[in-house]
Design a protein around this motif. Structure first.
Motif, short mmCIF file in Angstrom:
data_model
loop_
_atom_site.label_atom_id
_atom_site.label_comp_id
_atom_site.label_asym_id
_atom_site.label_seq_id
_atom_site.Cartn_x
_atom_site.Cartn_y
_atom_site.Cartn_z
N GLY A 149 43.57 12.46 -9.69
CA GLY A 149 42.57 14.00 -10.07
C GLY A 149 40.83 14.26 -9.37
O GLY A 149 40.35 15.25 -9.78
N VAL A 159 50.52 10.86 -14.30
CA VAL A 159 51.65 11.19 -12.56
C VAL A 159 52.42 10.69 -12.32
O VAL A 159 52.86 9.56 -13.05
CB VAL A 159 49.85 10.92 -12.34
CG1 VAL A 159 49.33 9.69 -11.87
CG2 VAL A 159 49.71 11.97 -11.12
N TYR A 174 47.91 16.84 -13.12
CA TYR A 174 47.93 16.12 -12.48
C TYR A 174 49.25 16.12 -11.18
O TYR A 174 49.21 15.34 -10.37
CB TYR A 174 48.45 14.34 -13.17
CG TYR A 174 46.82 14.17 -13.78
CD1 TYR A 174 46.17 13.10 -12.76
CD2 TYR A 174 46.47 14.45 -14.73
CE1 TYR A 174 44.92 12.80 -13.48
CE2 TYR A 174 45.24 13.51 -15.38
CZ TYR A 174 43.89 13.25 -14.68
OH TYR A 174 43.47 13.32 -15.48
N TRP A 183 40.23 10.27 -14.30
CA TRP A 183 41.71 10.11 -14.55
C TRP A 183 41.02 10.64 -16.66
O TRP A 183 40.59 9.79 -17.42
CB TRP A 183 42.51 8.20 -15.12
CG TRP A 183 43.58 7.93 -15.28
CD1 TRP A 183 43.48 7.53 -16.78
CD2 TRP A 183 44.68 8.32 -15.30
NE1 TRP A 183 44.78 7.38 -16.76
CE2 TRP A 183 45.59 7.56 -16.40
CE3 TRP A 183 45.40 9.55 -14.59
CZ2 TRP A 183 46.85 8.29 -16.11
CZ3 TRP A 183 46.87 9.89 -14.63
CH2 TRP A 183 47.07 9.46 -15.85
#
Length: 171
Positions: free
Chosen positions: A28, A117, A40, A34
């Motif tokens: 990030g 992600v 992402y 996060w």
């Protein structure tokens, strides 16, 4: 004699520097968090992850966690059967093999809100053999310091052996 030692030391140093390096990425970044504020997909697509690189998830453990999941669970945001659960808040994952890895936040609604992600891991440019086909490498231990996007150089393997031999010759 001194010139010979200098040349040997230079060759050894080059061998060490070329044998092992890995990048450390804060998931990030540039914010490095996060959380629900980052895109992402954009973040991951702008990076070239290689074997032995590390990704670091930084977050508040009271508000988030990290689950490594299968592609199907990533696509559906299912938290039912994670491969790995991380909940320390400063989690380091070493990308040990060429593969695609999937991570989501397991808190209700967070994955659907974008906290997921996909990491495509390519072979390391300095690797001479494929990584072992072992399970994911993740830890709840604090990351090495400092954590940044710069390349860390470590003296390992053949390069370290040469360096130690040269230092022994100079002593």
């Amino acid at each position: 004699m001194a010139a010979r030692r200098t040349i040997l030391l230079a060759v050894a140093a080059m061998a060490v520097l070329s044998t092992a390096s890995a990048a450390i990425y804060n998931v990030g970044e540039p914010s490095g968090a996060w959380d629900l504020t980052n895109n992402y997909n954009t973040w991951a697509s702008s990076r070239n992850f290689q074997t032995n690189d590390q990704i670091v998830f930084k977050y508040s453990p009271q508000a988030h966690n990290v689950l490594e999941v299968s592609k199907a669970d990533y696509d559906s945001c299912s938290t039912a059967s994670p491969v790995t659960t991380l909940n320390f808040g400063n989690d380091v994952v070493t990308l040990t093999a060429t593969s695609t890895r999937y991570f989501i936040c397991g808190f209700p609604g967070h994955c659907a809100g974008g906290m997921k992600v996909k990491i495509d891991v390519m072979p390391s440019s300095s690797s001479t053999s494929p990584a072992p086909a072992s399970g994911p490498s993740a830890t709840n231990a604090p990351p090495p310091t400092p954590v940044s996007t710069t390349t860390n150089v470590e003296a390992t393997g053949f390069g370290l052996t040469i360096l130690l031999a040269v230092v022994g010759l100079m002593a």
